[in-house]
Design a protein around this motif. Structure first.
Motif, PDB file in Angstrom:
ATOM      1  N   THR A  15       0.814  -1.227   0.000  1.00 17.45           N
ATOM      2  CA  THR A  15       0.000   0.000   0.000  1.00 17.45           C
ATOM      3  C   THR A  15       0.843   1.271   0.000  1.00 17.45           C
ATOM      4  N   ARG A  16       2.077   1.182   0.563  1.00 20.80           N
ATOM      5  CA  ARG A  16       2.926   2.382   0.564  1.00 20.80           C
ATOM      6  C   ARG A  16       3.378   2.736  -0.843  1.00 20.80           C
ATOM      7  N   SER A  17       3.312   1.759  -1.744  1.00 21.34           N
ATOM      8  CA  SER A  17       3.834   1.993  -3.097  1.00 21.34           C
ATOM      9  C   SER A  17       2.729   2.194  -4.128  1.00 21.34           C
ATOM     10  N   LYS A  26       4.721  -5.124  -5.886  1.00 22.14           N
ATOM     11  CA  LYS A  26       5.874  -4.300  -5.484  1.00 22.14           C
ATOM     12  C   LYS A  26       7.190  -5.005  -5.795  1.00 22.14           C
ATOM     13  N   LYS A 168       9.722   1.720  13.425  1.00 21.72           N
ATOM     14  CA  LYS A 168       9.362   1.080  12.147  1.00 21.72           C
ATOM     15  C   LYS A 168       9.723  -0.403  12.129  1.00 21.72           C
ATOM     16  N   ASP A 256       9.798   1.935   0.464  1.00 20.41           N
ATOM     17  CA  ASP A 256       9.918   3.360   0.804  1.00 20.41           C
ATOM     18  C   ASP A 256      10.454   4.065  -0.444  1.00 20.41           C
ATOM     19  N   TRP A 257       9.754   5.118  -0.894  1.00 24.65           N
ATOM     20  CA  TRP A 257      10.115   5.717  -2.190  1.00 24.65           C
ATOM     21  C   TRP A 257      11.540   6.269  -2.228  1.00 24.65           C
TER      22      TRP A 257
END
Ligand code: UTP
Length: 290
Positions: A15-17, A26, A168, A256-257
């Motif tokens: 979902t972060r991506s 991903k 994290k 993480d971008w």
């Protein structure tokens, strides 16, 4: 202790991506010339692992396909005389034995590992997260396998992180045995900086003993409502069967971008053909944005 299998959980939704990961897993996003997961598989092979167990969901079949033959593509490359690319495509298909298991509900990393029980049975096995990249000499799953073989214990990979990053990760408390090895006594998943027992954070490399499956079977959901692998590891620590090894080198969390983009640049900078042009373009961009 003989360890052949790497369990690679790739069933998360990334979902972060989003939106990049709406339909592309991903783990298949490219880092320079290869999909992320290929780096992970190659690290495992380099450490002597021969079988990969992908824990997948219904949208992830292209991950297994990536490590399979694609005869139409091979014919096309052959006809076009693109022999170097043909060899590369065939090499990837021949890298490992692939076994796929479905995690029908994404209940957390601990649950993803439990899904591989029927495949791993009574063997110790490696776990390598499908989005956690490690590069450098003497780092990665090979380091953990050496310690597991020498001690017969389970081993987790850790790195030192600053206070503002501990929340994290899963964080360990342990006795320093020297040479970057620790006897783990307790673990906390995603602690606040005040609660964290140390700055040693677990990253996506583990060597586990099959008794972890019994522990996971009986385990309740933890932080975030997920069945956490970190919580199950406490069961191994309680039996004095868990070590941690500090890993070095470069590490990128591809979810993480900033990390993902940096990993692309890290590899492109090592490519002699691209390096100079890339540096020039980056300098131009930096001078425009400042
Ligand atoms: P992450 O939490 O980094 O991945 O899990 P995610 O859930 O896909 O991503 P976000 O947080 O929503 O952006 C680490 C690894 O564990 C797998 C993921 O696919 C990822 O490779 N995973 C996680 C599973 O296989 N099953 C799960 O239930 C959870």
């Amino acid at each position: 202790m003989q360890i052949k299998k790497a369990v690679i959980p790739v069933a998360g939704w990334g979902t972060r991506s989003l939106p990049a990961t709406k339909n592309v897993p991903k783990e298949m996003l490219p880092i320079f010339r290869k999909p992320i997961v290929q780096y992970i598989v190659e690290e495992g092979i380099g450490a002597g692992l021969t079988d990969v167990v992908f824990v997948t969901n219904q949208n992830k079949t292209i991950i297994e396909d990536h490590f399979d033959r694609n005869f139409l593509l091979e014919q096309l490359l052959e006809r076009a005389g693109k022999n170097e690319m043909l060899e590369e495509v065939r090499r990837v298909a021949g890298l490992v034995n692939v076994i796929g298991v479905r995690q029908k509900e994404q209940l957390g990393l601990g649950h993803a590992v439990l899904t591989a029980r029927e495949i791993c049975k009574n063997e110790p096995f490696a776990v390598m997260l499908g989005d956690d990249l490690l590069f450098g000499i003497n780092t990665g799953i090979g380091e953990l396998l050496d310690v597991a073989h020498a001690t017969g214990k389970a081993v987790v990979g850790v790195i030192e992180v600053p206070d503002d990053k501990v929340s994290k990760y899963g964080v360990i408390q342990g006795d320093d045995l020297g040479d970057g090895t620790y006897r783990v006594t307790s673990l906390v998943e995603k602690p606040s900086p005040e609660e964290a027992p140390s700055n040693l954070a677990i990253i996506g490399r583990y060597v586990l003993l099959p008794e972890i499956f019994d522990i996971l079977e009986g385990q309740q959901a933890g932080v975030g409502g997920e069945i956490q692998l970190t919580d199950a590891l406490q069961g191994l620590a309680d039996r004095d069967k868990l070590l941690a090894v500090k890993l070095g080198g470069q590490r990128f969390d591809a979810g993480d971008w900033v990390e993902y983009l940096t990993a692309n640049i890290y590899f492109a900078l090592q490519d002699e053909e691209l390096r100079d042009d890339l540096v020039k373009r980056l300098q131009e961009l930096l001078s425009c944005s400042s």
